[in-house]
Design a protein around this motif. Structure first.
Motif, PDB file in Angstrom:
ATOM      1  N   ARG A 152      79.175  29.998  35.170  1.00 47.82           N
ATOM      2  CA  ARG A 152      80.614  29.784  35.366  1.00 47.82           C
ATOM      3  C   ARG A 152      81.212  28.727  34.431  1.00 47.82           C
ATOM      4  O   ARG A 152      82.367  28.871  34.009  1.00 47.82           O
ATOM      5  CB  ARG A 152      80.866  29.388  36.822  1.00 47.82           C
ATOM      6  N   VAL A 153      80.465  27.666  34.139  1.00 47.07           N
ATOM      7  CA  VAL A 153      81.068  26.599  33.332  1.00 47.07           C
ATOM      8  C   VAL A 153      80.837  26.835  31.844  1.00 47.07           C
ATOM      9  O   VAL A 153      79.903  27.532  31.447  1.00 47.07           O
ATOM     10  CB  VAL A 153      80.555  25.187  33.731  1.00 47.07           C
ATOM     11  N   HIS A 154      81.707  26.245  31.034  1.00 47.91           N
ATOM     12  CA  HIS A 154      81.658  26.454  29.587  1.00 47.91           C
ATOM     13  C   HIS A 154      80.728  25.470  28.884  1.00 47.91           C
ATOM     14  O   HIS A 154      80.471  25.625  27.698  1.00 47.91           O
ATOM     15  CB  HIS A 154      83.064  26.314  28.987  1.00 47.91           C
ATOM     16  N   CYS A 155      80.272  24.440  29.613  1.00 48.13           N
ATOM     17  CA  CYS A 155      79.445  23.408  28.979  1.00 48.13           C
ATOM     18  C   CYS A 155      77.978  23.591  29.363  1.00 48.13           C
ATOM     19  O   CYS A 155      77.661  24.305  30.318  1.00 48.13           O
ATOM     20  CB  CYS A 155      79.923  22.015  29.412  1.00 48.13           C
ATOM     21  N   PRO A 156      77.076  22.942  28.637  1.00 54.02           N
ATOM     22  CA  PRO A 156      75.663  22.982  29.034  1.00 54.02           C
ATOM     23  C   PRO A 156      75.459  22.344  30.408  1.00 54.02           C
ATOM     24  O   PRO A 156      76.183  21.417  30.780  1.00 54.02           O
ATOM     25  CB  PRO A 156      74.966  22.159  27.944  1.00 54.02           C
ATOM     26  N   VAL A 157      74.477  22.850  31.139  1.00 53.07           N
ATOM     27  CA  VAL A 157      74.152  22.345  32.479  1.00 53.07           C
ATOM     28  C   VAL A 157      72.712  21.843  32.481  1.00 53.07           C
ATOM     29  O   VAL A 157      71.803  22.529  31.988  1.00 53.07           O
ATOM     30  CB  VAL A 157      74.319  23.448  33.548  1.00 53.07           C
ATOM     31  N   LEU A 158      72.514  20.641  33.040  1.00 51.99           N
ATOM     32  CA  LEU A 158      71.171  20.129  33.276  1.00 51.99           C
ATOM     33  C   LEU A 158      70.839  20.346  34.739  1.00 51.99           C
ATOM     34  O   LEU A 158      71.585  19.918  35.629  1.00 51.99           O
ATOM     35  CB  LEU A 158      71.085  18.629  32.964  1.00 51.99           C
ATOM     36  N   ALA A 159      69.727  21.034  35.007  1.00 52.99           N
ATOM     37  CA  ALA A 159      69.279  21.281  36.381  1.00 52.99           C
ATOM     38  C   ALA A 159      68.558  20.041  36.894  1.00 52.99           C
ATOM     39  O   ALA A 159      67.663  19.509  36.243  1.00 52.99           O
ATOM     40  CB  ALA A 159      68.357  22.492  36.420  1.00 52.99           C
ATOM     41  N   ASN A 160      68.953  19.583  38.093  1.00 54.79           N
ATOM     42  CA  ASN A 160      68.414  18.352  38.668  1.00 54.79           C
ATOM     43  C   ASN A 160      68.029  18.604  40.122  1.00 54.79           C
ATOM     44  O   ASN A 160      68.697  19.348  40.818  1.00 54.79           O
ATOM     45  CB  ASN A 160      69.486  17.250  38.547  1.00 54.79           C
ATOM     46  N   GLY A 161      66.950  17.962  40.552  1.00 57.22           N
ATOM     47  CA  GLY A 161      66.510  18.093  41.940  1.00 57.22           C
ATOM     48  C   GLY A 161      65.082  18.581  42.035  1.00 57.22           C
ATOM     49  O   GLY A 161      64.797  19.740  41.737  1.00 57.22           O
ATOM     50  N   ASN A 162      64.164  17.665  42.403  1.00 57.14           N
ATOM     51  CA  ASN A 162      62.756  18.001  42.635  1.00 57.14           C
ATOM     52  C   ASN A 162      62.033  18.573  41.426  1.00 57.14           C
ATOM     53  O   ASN A 162      61.149  19.414  41.577  1.00 57.14           O
ATOM     54  CB  ASN A 162      62.620  18.972  43.805  1.00 57.14           C
ATOM     55  N   ILE A 163      62.385  18.135  40.233  1.00 53.54           N
ATOM     56  CA  ILE A 163      61.610  18.547  39.055  1.00 53.54           C
ATOM     57  C   ILE A 163      60.382  17.637  39.025  1.00 53.54           C
ATOM     58  O   ILE A 163      60.363  16.584  38.394  1.00 53.54           O
ATOM     59  CB  ILE A 163      62.429  18.398  37.747  1.00 53.54           C
TER      60      ILE A 163
END
Length: 347
Positions: free
Chosen positions: A199-210
């Motif tokens: 949905r978003v136009h910018c890069p996304v960093l996935a966060n949570g329990n990595i």
């Protein structure tokens, strides 16, 4: 839609991004240097600068920018809700060598969100819209980034806020896949991170329990994110960013001998403020790190339990020696135990 300012060059342009999550009382200049010694992430984020009508830039946090010799870009994070003061602070921060300005919209600590800042902002999309609009006007020659969660108590505002992120041309979104009320418990909603990526136009960093390189690769595959942001698990395993890169290149992950973990603990103990810090405080500070290290060292939980009972430097280091130096063939676990969560660190 193009980014207003390009993101800083990553260490490895052929690989997804990695970032060390901002954590209060943890991600100071010293810890960034320690992490860099074991293998830097692409991006660092500061502890948050508190912003209100009487706030000034915190000098201690500022050193993570002004004295940073890790060679990696540092984003300056702010937390607050007063628009004039957020704008003022953002402009002040842009006078320094920062990679960008980051707005905290995810801190789950009740003492924070009750002030309608951090994760509390997710209850008011209209306020978020006004804040990001003003910040975007103020920060026009650097990236403007956001760290948030998927919602406060539920995800009712999730898509509305993603659309606001687009409206104001945010340059990078770090998204923790839990709600504020979830704190650090329960499943991470990686499916919602995948929705945000679409949905978003910018890069996304996935966060949570990595928590491991294998998890990072799985999450990147599942979400299509541009990279991963790692917080608490990098405290327990500062080699994690290198291990993630090894996994992404289909290389065998280099095992970390427990004797190296013992050296890492020594390095943490040698904090620059050690000379002026009472030993009791210093022991307490190191225990904050050992809470996480213990999970990867001893899945049974004995190390964690006994470590919490120690009161002196000698007791603590004797215990570390017992668990880390008795069997020199042992290595750090690649995936920590999940049933021993220590107290959360505000982010």
């Amino acid at each position: 839609m193009s980014q207003v300012s390009p993101l800083p060059q990553s260490l490895h342009p052929d690989l997804p991004l990695t970032a060390l999550a901002p954590m209060q009382d943890v991600t100071n200049l010293w810890f960034m240097k320690v992490i860099a010694h074991y293998g830097s992430p692409d991006y660092f984020f500061t502890e948050y600068f508190r912003v209100n009508d009487t706030s000034r830039l915190n000098r201690g946090i500022l050193t993570a920018i002004t004295e940073n010799d890790t060679g990696r870009p540092v984003f300056a994070q702010m937390i607050g809700e007063s628009i004039p003061d957020l704008v003022r602070t953002a402009k002040e921060l842009c006078n320094y060598n920062i990679a960008g300005v980051d707005l905290n919209m995810g801190c789950p600590a009740p003492r924070i969100y009750r002030k309608n800042v951090g994760g509390g902002l997710l209850l008011s999309p209209e306020k978020v819209d006004r804040i990001l609009g003003e910040l975007r006007s103020a920060v026009n020659d650097r990236p403007l980034t956001v760290k948030m969660r998927v919602g406060f108590e539920n995800t009712d505002n999730f898509y509305k806020i993603l659309d606001i992120i687009n409206r104001h041309s945010i340059d990078l979104l770090s998204l923790h896949g839990r709600t504020v009320k979830d704190m650090y418990h329960g499943a991470v909603k990686y499916d919602l991170i995948a929705e945000a990526v679409k949905r978003v136009h910018c890069p996304v960093l996935a966060n949570g329990n990595i928590d491991s390189a294998a998890t990072a690769v799985e999450v990147l595959s599942q979400t299509g994110a541009a990279g991963v942001m790692v917080g608490r698990w990098a405290i327990g395993n500062p080699w994690l960013f290198n291990q993630i890169r090894q996994a992404l290149r289909f290389e065998t992950i280099t095992p970390v001998p427990l004797v190296e973990v013992r050296n890492y603990i020594d390095r943490l103990w040698q904090t620059p403020t050690a000379a002026t810090m009472p030993v009791r405080s210093r022991v307490g500070y190191l225990k904050m790190f050992l809470n996480y290290i213990a999970l990867s060292v001893d899945a049974e939980g004995h190390f964690l339990r006994l470590m919490r009972q120690t009161q002196t430097e000698v007791e603590m280091f004797n215990l570390c020696d017992r668990f880390l130096l008795t069997d020199l063939t042992k290595t750090l676990a690649l995936a920590p135990s999940f049933n021993l969560f220590p107290n959360p660190i505000p982010s």
